[in-house]
Design a protein around this motif. Sequence first.
Motif, short mmCIF file in Angstrom:
data_model
loop_
_atom_site.label_atom_id
_atom_site.label_comp_id
_atom_site.label_asym_id
_atom_site.label_seq_id
_atom_site.Cartn_x
_atom_site.Cartn_y
_atom_site.Cartn_z
N ARG A 311 -42.90 48.04 -86.61
CA ARG A 311 -44.10 47.26 -86.54
C ARG A 311 -43.99 46.99 -88.54
O ARG A 311 -43.89 45.61 -89.07
CB ARG A 311 -45.14 47.72 -86.42
CG ARG A 311 -46.39 47.55 -86.98
CD ARG A 311 -48.01 47.42 -85.80
NE ARG A 311 -49.19 46.93 -86.43
CZ ARG A 311 -49.99 47.12 -87.19
NH1 ARG A 311 -49.36 47.98 -88.12
NH2 ARG A 311 -51.05 46.33 -88.03
N ASP A 312 -44.80 48.33 -89.15
CA ASP A 312 -44.84 48.67 -90.44
C ASP A 312 -43.54 48.58 -91.43
O ASP A 312 -43.94 46.96 -92.27
CB ASP A 312 -45.91 49.96 -90.30
CG ASP A 312 -46.83 50.04 -90.44
OD1 ASP A 312 -47.18 49.23 -90.12
OD2 ASP A 312 -47.15 50.89 -89.55
N THR A 313 -42.26 48.81 -90.63
CA THR A 313 -41.16 48.02 -91.48
C THR A 313 -40.97 47.16 -91.79
O THR A 313 -40.08 46.69 -92.90
CB THR A 313 -40.38 49.56 -90.85
OG1 THR A 313 -39.85 48.86 -89.74
CG2 THR A 313 -39.79 50.90 -91.39
N THR A 314 -40.91 46.59 -91.07
CA THR A 314 -40.55 44.76 -90.74
C THR A 314 -41.29 43.85 -91.34
O THR A 314 -40.91 43.33 -92.18
CB THR A 314 -40.53 44.55 -88.89
OG1 THR A 314 -39.57 45.29 -88.77
CG2 THR A 314 -39.80 42.89 -88.85
N SER A 315 -42.76 44.37 -90.90
CA SER A 315 -43.03 43.18 -92.32
C SER A 315 -43.52 43.24 -93.16
O SER A 315 -43.54 42.36 -94.09
CB SER A 315 -45.46 43.62 -91.63
OG SER A 315 -45.50 45.15 -91.37
N ALA A 316 -43.48 44.79 -93.94
CA ALA A 316 -43.79 44.95 -95.47
C ALA A 316 -42.14 44.59 -96.03
O ALA A 316 -42.53 43.98 -97.18
CB ALA A 316 -43.76 47.26 -95.53
N ALA A 317 -41.09 44.81 -95.33
CA ALA A 317 -39.52 44.22 -96.08
C ALA A 317 -39.65 42.96 -95.89
O ALA A 317 -39.59 42.01 -96.90
CB ALA A 317 -38.66 44.19 -94.74
N LEU A 318 -40.42 42.17 -95.04
CA LEU A 318 -40.59 40.45 -95.24
C LEU A 318 -41.63 39.83 -95.84
O LEU A 318 -41.33 39.28 -96.59
CB LEU A 318 -41.48 40.23 -93.98
CG LEU A 318 -40.22 40.30 -92.29
CD1 LEU A 318 -40.71 39.46 -91.18
CD2 LEU A 318 -38.86 39.10 -92.63
#
Length: 326
Positions: A311-318
């Motif tokens: 959740r957090d890694t994907t949204s932060a990267a995007l």
Amino acid sequence: MSIQLLVTSFFLCFLPLILIFFLFTKTTKAKGSSPTSNNLPKPYPIIGHNFHILSNRNRRFDWITSILQNAPSATYTIYPLQGPAQIWTANPAIVQHILKTQFHNYTNGIHFRTSLFDILGNGIFNVDNGDSWKFQRQISSHEFNTNSLRKFVEIAVETELSERLIPFLSAAVANKAVIDFQDILQRFAFDNICKIAFGYDPAYLLPSLPQAEFARAFDDAIRLSEDRFQELSILVWKAKRLLNIGSEKRLKVAVSQVHEFAKNIIRDKKRELQEKPSFESIDLLSRFLISGQYDDNFVRDIVISFTLAGRDTTSAALTWFFLVTL
């Protein structure tokens, strides 16, 4: 005579503190992490950087970022009052050293594991890199490398893109609406990882932007667990947990909700697999349950860990991708 005795006693009482001051100063200089610029926070004897930590607790990441921008080799050591020293770095070579080439030399430590145990349990992110970590990494790597799961991931992401994210953004553009883009991407990532990990769709990215109970409890549990690291001493949050007051009371409720949700999902998935033995279950939870090698607590901990990671890694990267490219 009594005055001399009083002065001598006073000096002897403070002698240990004086020695600690010189030892701390010497140790800090020896480690090469003492401030070399006025822009870097100064550690003090005994209390370390605690004044700086407390004054910047509401902007912690901005504060750390500014330190690393001014620190030699983009690396700096923070000395909190409680727990071990914290080494913060934005140096790619050091990150590679810690997370790849010499990963086996670095462990989470008891302070880290204790603070996050309530929510992460014995999941892969909260165990040291010993047999348990290797075992979880092995089975997770095996599952994610299967063709069926990789195909399932592609389908889940494509569906979330075409049916929710793109229509939502198109409507926002048409209506000239102002949106919290990072929140939207977090919802996008949360829907995806729940489908992949649990085989469950929280429908968090519907046009109405609902406040899903599981998502809210999950956010609260992670945030309150992280707040433990900001306490003056580990004894503070342990005392609050013992008395069931303040943030620890709220954390207990949030963790209970997350675990209860996971427990219900596991129970329903088991029933589904029993009723449909030929059912092709391709989500991560189903694969663990079908194997029959793991108890419910293990499955719960590892799936919660993957939910956090996805959740957090994907949204932060995007979010950073769009911020930099647009």
